[in-house]
Design an enzyme around this catalytic site. Structure first.
Site, PDB file in Angstrom:
ATOM      1  N   GLU A 128       0.832  -1.210   0.000  1.00  0.00           N
ATOM      2  CA  GLU A 128       0.000   0.000   0.000  1.00  0.00           C
ATOM      3  C   GLU A 128       0.864   1.257   0.000  1.00  0.00           C
ATOM      4  O   GLU A 128       0.506   2.266  -0.597  1.00  0.00           O
ATOM      5  CB  GLU A 128      -0.932   0.021   1.226  1.00  0.00           C
ATOM      6  CG  GLU A 128      -1.984  -1.065   1.238  1.00  0.00           C
ATOM      7  CD  GLU A 128      -3.007  -0.915   0.130  1.00  0.00           C
ATOM      8  OE1 GLU A 128      -2.591  -0.914  -1.046  1.00  0.00           O
ATOM      9  OE2 GLU A 128      -4.201  -0.831   0.424  1.00  0.00           O
ATOM     10  N   THR A 181      -5.735   6.534  -5.520  1.00  0.00           N
ATOM     11  CA  THR A 181      -5.885   6.717  -4.070  1.00  0.00           C
ATOM     12  C   THR A 181      -5.040   7.895  -3.583  1.00  0.00           C
ATOM     13  O   THR A 181      -5.501   8.705  -2.776  1.00  0.00           O
ATOM     14  CB  THR A 181      -5.485   5.421  -3.331  1.00  0.00           C
ATOM     15  OG1 THR A 181      -6.404   4.397  -3.718  1.00  0.00           O
ATOM     16  CG2 THR A 181      -5.558   5.587  -1.828  1.00  0.00           C
TER      17      THR A 181
HETATM   18  N1  HSE Z   1      -8.673   4.212   3.445  1.00  0.00           N
HETATM   19  C1  HSE Z   1      -8.102   4.366   2.154  1.00  0.00           C
HETATM   20  C2  HSE Z   1      -8.578   5.673   1.556  1.00  0.00           C
HETATM   21  C3  HSE Z   1      -8.508   3.219   1.298  1.00  0.00           C
HETATM   22  O1  HSE Z   1      -9.782   5.904   1.571  1.00  0.00           O
HETATM   23  O2  HSE Z   1      -7.761   6.463   1.090  1.00  0.00           O
HETATM   24  C4  HSE Z   1      -7.919   3.264  -0.066  1.00  0.00           C
HETATM   25  O3  HSE Z   1      -8.348   2.177  -0.793  1.00  0.00           O
END
Ligand code: HSE
Length: 306
Positions: A128, A181
């Protein structure tokens, strides 16, 4: 065991009120992967199908997550990884997490299972970091552990798994535009008003209580996000319309899946989830945006050998 074939599931992160801490695991939507032992030390990504992603280990989320685990494994062999992507990058249903979770799960199995699923989250999170620049675990935790997961703390990592109420189904519509993201995190404000925080943690508490007690109405009331959704919603085509239609057609609640553009709804029962899917379909059919819809029960197992 020389090689294993895996199903690595898609996930819905945030679940409206639980930005970066809540997530759930989907069933039937996910990638396939093969992880095999190799005489050559290190990790090699030998094949990727279904997506244009780098084969270089250090540039690939599965590779990076695998390398983090490899440092802690006491093995005299290496690994080869094949990835068959079904989950599109930038879809909001945990594409990078599925690859990272599958890699560490497969390697751990072939190494004799020295780590638990929860312990593997730490390694998968490194994927990530590469994908989005931030070490959130709200997709990798449900991908590895299944069910609903809460990241109570990411440092040190403290993951709590909640089994799902038996009649809960998710409907997800994926309008096929890509939202990165990292970019969707950049639109967020680092400071939030106390009033919003109070509303948000009230909902997180309600959602967790609703899941534990199978109180579907409470789950629905708690699927509200006054902090992140108002900032990200405008980037998602037809977001308000879809959300409204989902609830009108019986969904308990609806919101942005992860960082979008997918939109999810939770429903009690498959038939309602299916009706919600049809309402989403009729909205996107009127547009020129290609889309995919999934109706899925909650996957209580997580990544698995097939
Ligand atoms: N919690 C993260 C966001 C998840 O919303 O940025 C990304 O998939």
């Amino acid at each position: 065991m020389k090689q294993i074939k895996l199903f690595s599931p898609a996930t819905i992160a945030n679940l409206s009120c639980g930005f970066d801490v809540m997530g759930l695991c989907l069933d039937g939507v996910g990638d396939k992967m093969i992880v095999r032992k190799s005489d050559q030390k290190g990790i090699r990504i030998t094949r990727i199908e279904g997506a244009d992603l780098p084969l270089e280990t250090e540039k690939n989320v599965a590779g990076v997550a695998g390398l983090a685990l490899l440092k802690k494994l006491n093995v005299n062999f290496g690994f080869e990884i094949e990835i068959y992507k079904k989950i599109k990058a930038g879809s909001g249903i945990g594409s990078s997490s599925a690859s990272a979770a599958g890699a560490v799960f497969g390697m751990n199995e072939l190494a004799g299972r020295p780590f638990t699923r929860k312990e593997l989250v730490e390694f998968a999170m490194q994927g990530e970091v590469l994908a989005s620049g931030s070490a959130h675990a709200d997709n990798v935790a449900p991908a590895l552990c299944g069910g609903f997961t809460i990241v109570r703390s990411s440092s040190p990592l403290d993951i709590i798994k909640i089994d799902s109420p038996s009649e809960l189904y998710a409907t997800v519509v994926h309008p096929q535009i890509e939202l990165k993201t990292s970019e969707m995190r950049a639109v967020l404000t680092p400071m939030i008003p106390l009033k919003s925080a109070i509303t948000q943690w009230g909902n997180v508490g309600g959602l967790v209580a609703g899941l534990y007690t199978s109180d579907y109405e409470l789950i629905g009331r708690s699927l509200q996000d006054v902090i992140v959704e108002p900032l990200r919603g405008p980037f998602i085509p037809n977001f308000n319309e879809v959300k409204e239609a989902a609830v009108k057609n019986g969904a308990l609640g609806s919101g942005i899946s992860g960082s979008g553009p997918s939109i999810f709804a939770l429903s009690k029962g498959f038939n309602t989830a299916q009706k919600v899917a049809e309402s989403m379909r009729s909205i996107f059919e009127k547009t020129t945006i290609p889309f995919e819809i999934h109706v899925s029960k909650i996957n209580s197992e997580g990544v698995k050998i097939i």
